[in-house]
Design a protein around this motif. Structure first.
Motif, PDB file in Angstrom:
ATOM      1  N   ASP A   1      20.660   5.177   3.553  1.00 44.06           N
ATOM      2  CA  ASP A   1      20.194   6.143   2.490  1.00 44.06           C
ATOM      3  C   ASP A   1      19.074   5.083   1.941  1.00 44.06           C
ATOM      4  O   ASP A   1      19.133   4.243   1.311  1.00 44.06           O
ATOM      5  N   ARG A   2      17.861   5.597   2.320  1.00 42.38           N
ATOM      6  CA  ARG A   2      16.689   5.048   2.040  1.00 42.38           C
ATOM      7  C   ARG A   2      16.143   4.827   0.542  1.00 42.38           C
ATOM      8  O   ARG A   2      15.616   4.115   0.197  1.00 42.38           O
ATOM      9  N   ARG A   3      17.090   5.579  -0.374  1.00 45.02           N
ATOM     10  CA  ARG A   3      16.967   5.557  -1.765  1.00 45.02           C
ATOM     11  C   ARG A   3      17.490   4.101  -2.465  1.00 45.02           C
ATOM     12  O   ARG A   3      17.447   3.573  -3.533  1.00 45.02           O
ATOM     13  N   SER A   4      18.827   3.782  -1.407  1.00 39.46           N
ATOM     14  CA  SER A   4      19.433   2.630  -1.828  1.00 39.46           C
ATOM     15  C   SER A   4      18.690   1.343  -1.676  1.00 39.46           C
ATOM     16  O   SER A   4      18.630   1.315  -0.620  1.00 39.46           O
ATOM     17  N   VAL A   5      19.001   0.378  -2.546  1.00 41.97           N
ATOM     18  CA  VAL A   5      18.438  -0.800  -2.224  1.00 41.97           C
ATOM     19  C   VAL A   5      19.708  -1.951  -2.419  1.00 41.97           C
ATOM     20  O   VAL A   5      20.570  -1.960  -3.204  1.00 41.97           O
ATOM     21  N   ARG A   6      19.615  -2.654  -1.348  1.00 43.15           N
ATOM     22  CA  ARG A   6      20.569  -3.805  -1.178  1.00 43.15           C
ATOM     23  C   ARG A   6      19.973  -4.989  -1.302  1.00 43.15           C
ATOM     24  O   ARG A   6      18.874  -5.539  -1.235  1.00 43.15           O
ATOM     25  N   LEU A   7      20.883  -6.083  -1.978  1.00 38.63           N
ATOM     26  CA  LEU A   7      20.559  -7.404  -2.429  1.00 38.63           C
ATOM     27  C   LEU A   7      21.165  -8.375  -1.426  1.00 38.63           C
ATOM     28  O   LEU A   7      22.305  -8.130  -1.413  1.00 38.63           O
TER      29      LEU A   7
ATOM     30  N   THR B   1      18.136  -3.572 -16.240  1.00 35.11           N
ATOM     31  CA  THR B   1      18.169  -5.041 -16.548  1.00 35.11           C
ATOM     32  C   THR B   1      18.142  -5.923 -15.443  1.00 35.11           C
ATOM     33  O   THR B   1      17.445  -6.894 -15.446  1.00 35.11           O
ATOM     34  N   LEU B   2      18.922  -5.513 -14.471  1.00 35.76           N
ATOM     35  CA  LEU B   2      19.077  -6.261 -13.376  1.00 35.76           C
ATOM     36  C   LEU B   2      17.653  -6.446 -12.452  1.00 35.76           C
ATOM     37  O   LEU B   2      17.289  -7.542 -11.922  1.00 35.76           O
ATOM     38  N   THR B   3      16.803  -5.411 -12.708  1.00 37.05           N
ATOM     39  CA  THR B   3      15.549  -5.164 -12.076  1.00 37.05           C
ATOM     40  C   THR B   3      14.566  -6.259 -12.355  1.00 37.05           C
ATOM     41  O   THR B   3      14.310  -7.259 -11.352  1.00 37.05           O
ATOM     42  N   GLY B   4      14.516  -6.722 -13.653  1.00 39.40           N
ATOM     43  CA  GLY B   4      13.826  -7.725 -13.745  1.00 39.40           C
ATOM     44  C   GLY B   4      14.259  -9.121 -13.500  1.00 39.40           C
ATOM     45  O   GLY B   4      13.437 -10.036 -12.949  1.00 39.40           O
ATOM     46  N   ILE B   5      15.572  -9.305 -13.565  1.00 40.39           N
ATOM     47  CA  ILE B   5      16.130 -10.645 -12.943  1.00 40.39           C
ATOM     48  C   ILE B   5      15.934 -10.876 -11.404  1.00 40.39           C
ATOM     49  O   ILE B   5      15.672 -11.752 -10.975  1.00 40.39           O
ATOM     50  N   VAL B   6      16.384  -9.553 -10.849  1.00 38.30           N
ATOM     51  CA  VAL B   6      16.016  -9.691  -9.440  1.00 38.30           C
ATOM     52  C   VAL B   6      14.519  -9.952  -8.940  1.00 38.30           C
ATOM     53  O   VAL B   6      14.285 -10.635  -7.923  1.00 38.30           O
ATOM     54  N   ASP B   7      13.488  -9.126  -9.667  1.00 39.55           N
ATOM     55  CA  ASP B   7      12.305  -9.546  -9.594  1.00 39.55           C
ATOM     56  C   ASP B   7      12.058 -10.971  -9.517  1.00 39.55           C
ATOM     57  O   ASP B   7      11.324 -11.450  -8.587  1.00 39.55           O
ATOM     58  N   THR B   8      12.363 -11.872 -10.405  1.00 42.57           N
ATOM     59  CA  THR B   8      12.252 -13.305 -10.628  1.00 42.57           C
ATOM     60  C   THR B   8      12.735 -13.980  -9.535  1.00 42.57           C
ATOM     61  O   THR B   8      12.106 -14.723  -8.734  1.00 42.57           O
ATOM     62  N   LEU B   9      13.948 -13.509  -9.285  1.00 46.17           N
ATOM     63  CA  LEU B   9      14.679 -14.293  -7.882  1.00 46.17           C
ATOM     64  C   LEU B   9      14.130 -13.977  -6.619  1.00 46.17           C
ATOM     65  O   LEU B   9      14.028 -14.868  -5.831  1.00 46.17           O
ATOM     66  N   GLU B  10      13.463 -12.692  -6.385  1.00 45.92           N
ATOM     67  CA  GLU B  10      12.819 -12.545  -5.217  1.00 45.92           C
ATOM     68  C   GLU B  10      11.455 -13.162  -5.201  1.00 45.92           C
ATOM     69  O   GLU B  10      11.294 -13.733  -4.263  1.00 45.92           O
ATOM     70  N   ARG B  11      10.657 -13.286  -6.269  1.00 46.35           N
ATOM     71  CA  ARG B  11       9.467 -14.001  -6.342  1.00 46.35           C
ATOM     72  C   ARG B  11       9.701 -15.311  -5.860  1.00 46.35           C
ATOM     73  O   ARG B  11       8.630 -16.082  -5.479  1.00 46.35           O
ATOM     74  N   ASP B  12      10.610 -15.851  -6.617  1.00 48.19           N
ATOM     75  CA  ASP B  12      10.991 -17.472  -6.139  1.00 48.19           C
ATOM     76  C   ASP B  12      11.751 -17.695  -4.829  1.00 48.19           C
ATOM     77  O   ASP B  12      12.037 -18.826  -4.488  1.00 48.19           O
ATOM     78  N   GLY B  13      12.059 -16.696  -4.033  1.00 48.46           N
ATOM     79  CA  GLY B  13      12.492 -16.762  -2.810  1.00 48.46           C
ATOM     80  C   GLY B  13      13.897 -17.201  -2.578  1.00 48.46           C
ATOM     81  O   GLY B  13      14.429 -17.326  -1.630  1.00 48.46           O
ATOM     82  N   PHE B  14      14.869 -16.475  -3.784  1.00 47.73           N
ATOM     83  CA  PHE B  14      16.027 -16.646  -3.667  1.00 47.73           C
ATOM     84  C   PHE B  14      16.988 -15.683  -3.171  1.00 47.73           C
ATOM     85  O   PHE B  14      18.143 -15.820  -2.527  1.00 47.73           O
ATOM     86  N   VAL B  15      16.378 -14.281  -3.367  1.00 50.72           N
ATOM     87  CA  VAL B  15      16.919 -13.139  -3.074  1.00 50.72           C
ATOM     88  C   VAL B  15      16.073 -12.227  -2.383  1.00 50.72           C
ATOM     89  O   VAL B  15      14.847 -12.493  -2.643  1.00 50.72           O
ATOM     90  N   GLU B  16      16.714 -11.207  -1.445  1.00 52.15           N
ATOM     91  CA  GLU B  16      15.576 -10.422  -0.840  1.00 52.15           C
ATOM     92  C   GLU B  16      16.075  -9.019  -1.148  1.00 52.15           C
ATOM     93  O   GLU B  16      17.470  -8.770  -1.004  1.00 52.15           O
ATOM     94  N   ARG B  17      15.396  -7.949  -1.273  1.00 56.01           N
ATOM     95  CA  ARG B  17      15.695  -6.477  -1.310  1.00 56.01           C
ATOM     96  C   ARG B  17      15.669  -5.916   0.074  1.00 56.01           C
ATOM     97  O   ARG B  17      14.725  -5.966   0.774  1.00 56.01           O
TER      98      ARG B  17
ATOM     99  N   HIS C   1      22.254  -2.687  -5.593  1.00 61.69           N
ATOM    100  CA  HIS C   1      21.862  -2.937  -6.841  1.00 61.69           C
ATOM    101  C   HIS C   1      22.581  -2.603  -7.977  1.00 61.69           C
ATOM    102  O   HIS C   1      23.014  -3.353  -8.777  1.00 61.69           O
ATOM    103  N   GLY C   2      23.207  -1.400  -7.803  1.00 62.61           N
ATOM    104  CA  GLY C   2      24.203  -1.024  -8.800  1.00 62.61           C
ATOM    105  C   GLY C   2      25.540  -1.656  -8.779  1.00 62.61           C
ATOM    106  O   GLY C   2      25.978  -1.952 -10.025  1.00 62.61           O
ATOM    107  N   ASP C   3      25.918  -2.084  -7.648  1.00 64.90           N
ATOM    108  CA  ASP C   3      27.315  -3.021  -7.500  1.00 64.90           C
ATOM    109  C   ASP C   3      27.035  -4.407  -8.132  1.00 64.90           C
ATOM    110  O   ASP C   3      27.929  -5.084  -9.006  1.00 64.90           O
ATOM    111  N   VAL C   4      25.888  -5.025  -8.054  1.00 62.41           N
ATOM    112  CA  VAL C   4      25.465  -6.467  -8.413  1.00 62.41           C
ATOM    113  C   VAL C   4      25.509  -6.125  -9.926  1.00 62.41           C
ATOM    114  O   VAL C   4      26.055  -6.789 -10.874  1.00 62.41           O
ATOM    115  N   ALA C   5      24.816  -5.186 -10.578  1.00 61.30           N
ATOM    116  CA  ALA C   5      24.720  -4.784 -12.015  1.00 61.30           C
ATOM    117  C   ALA C   5      26.033  -4.684 -12.652  1.00 61.30           C
ATOM    118  O   ALA C   5      26.358  -5.220 -13.615  1.00 61.30           O
TER     119      ALA C   5
END
Length: 174
Positions: free
Chosen positions: A95-101, A73-89, A60-64
Motif C-alpha cells: 500500500d504505497r499510501r502507507s508509511v512504515r518506520l 504530532t508524530l510527523t514532526g518527531i519522526v522528521d527530526t529522528l530521520e534528519r538525525d539518522g535514527f529512523v527511516e521512513r 506511522h499510525g501504529d507508532v502514534a
C-alpha cells in the motif's frame, strides 16, 4: 529554561502527593536536559525509538497510537529522528499510501545506550543510596504507579464528599 531551585524547608509540610508531583516534574526536566545534551533527543523522540525497538517496521499510525500522540504530532518527531539518522521512513510495498518506520543502525545503537543508562542503578539521592530506604521508596513508587494506572482513582472523588452523604453503619444502598 532556568532550573527551579527548591528549598527543603518550604517542602517540609507539603502533602506526599504534592511532593511526588514536584519530584516527577523536576526529574522529567532533568531527564529532558540529559537527553538533549548527551543524545540529541527529546523525551518524545526517545519514546519513538523505544517503541520501534519493540515493533520495528511499524506503520506511522501504529507508532502514534503506541506513543499516545496524534499522527500529525508524530510527523514532526519522526522528521527530526530521520534528519538525525535514527529512523527511516519506508513506503509499504503493498500500500504505497502507507508509511512504515524503522530504526537505523544508529537508532539501534542510541537506543541500546539509553537502555544501558536507564538500567544503571546509580542512586539519585543520598536517601536511595541506603538499601533499606531504597526498598521502601521502590515499593511506594510501584504502589503509586499501579494504583494510578487503572485510569481511575476513587480516593480523589470521595475525598471531597459530604460526610452526610456516606452510608451509615447498618444501612444498605443499592
Amino acid at each position: 529554561m532556568e532550573p527551579l531551585v527548591v528549598f527543603p524547608d518550604a517542602l517540609s509540610g507539603a502533602p506526599i502527593g504534592r511532593l511526588l508531583a514536584v519530584a516527577g516534574h523536576l526529574a522529567d526536566q532533568r531527564w529532558g536536559r540529559y537527553l538533549a545534551e548527551h543524545h540529541g533527543l527529546t523525551p518524545a523522540g526517545m519514546r519513538v525509538l523505544f517503541t520501534l525497538t519493540h515493533v520495528d517496521d511499524a506503520t506511522h499510525g501504529d507508532v502514534a497510537d503506541r506513543c499516545f500522540v496524534r499522527p500529525a504530532t508524530l510527523t514532526g518527531i519522526v522528521d527530526t529522528l530521520e534528519r538525525d539518522g535514527f529512523v527511516e521512513r519506508r513506503r509499504d510495498e503493498a500500500d504505497r499510501r502507507s508509511v512504515r518506520l524503522a530504526l537505523t543502525d544508529k537508532g539501534r545503537e542510541r537506543t541500546r545506550a539509553l537502555v544501558d543508562r536507564i538500567h544503571t542503578d546509580t542512586p539519585l539521592t543520598s536517601v536511595d543510596a541506603d538499601p533499606a530506604k531504597r526498598a521502601v521508596i521502590r515499593d511506594f513508587l510501584i504502589d503509586v504507579i499501579t494504583t494510578m494506572s487503572d485510569g481511575e482513582d476513587n480516593r480523589l472523588s470521595t475525598q471531597h464528599q459530604d460526610p452526610n452523604d456516606r452510608p451509615r453503619p447498618g444501612s444498605h444502598s443499592c
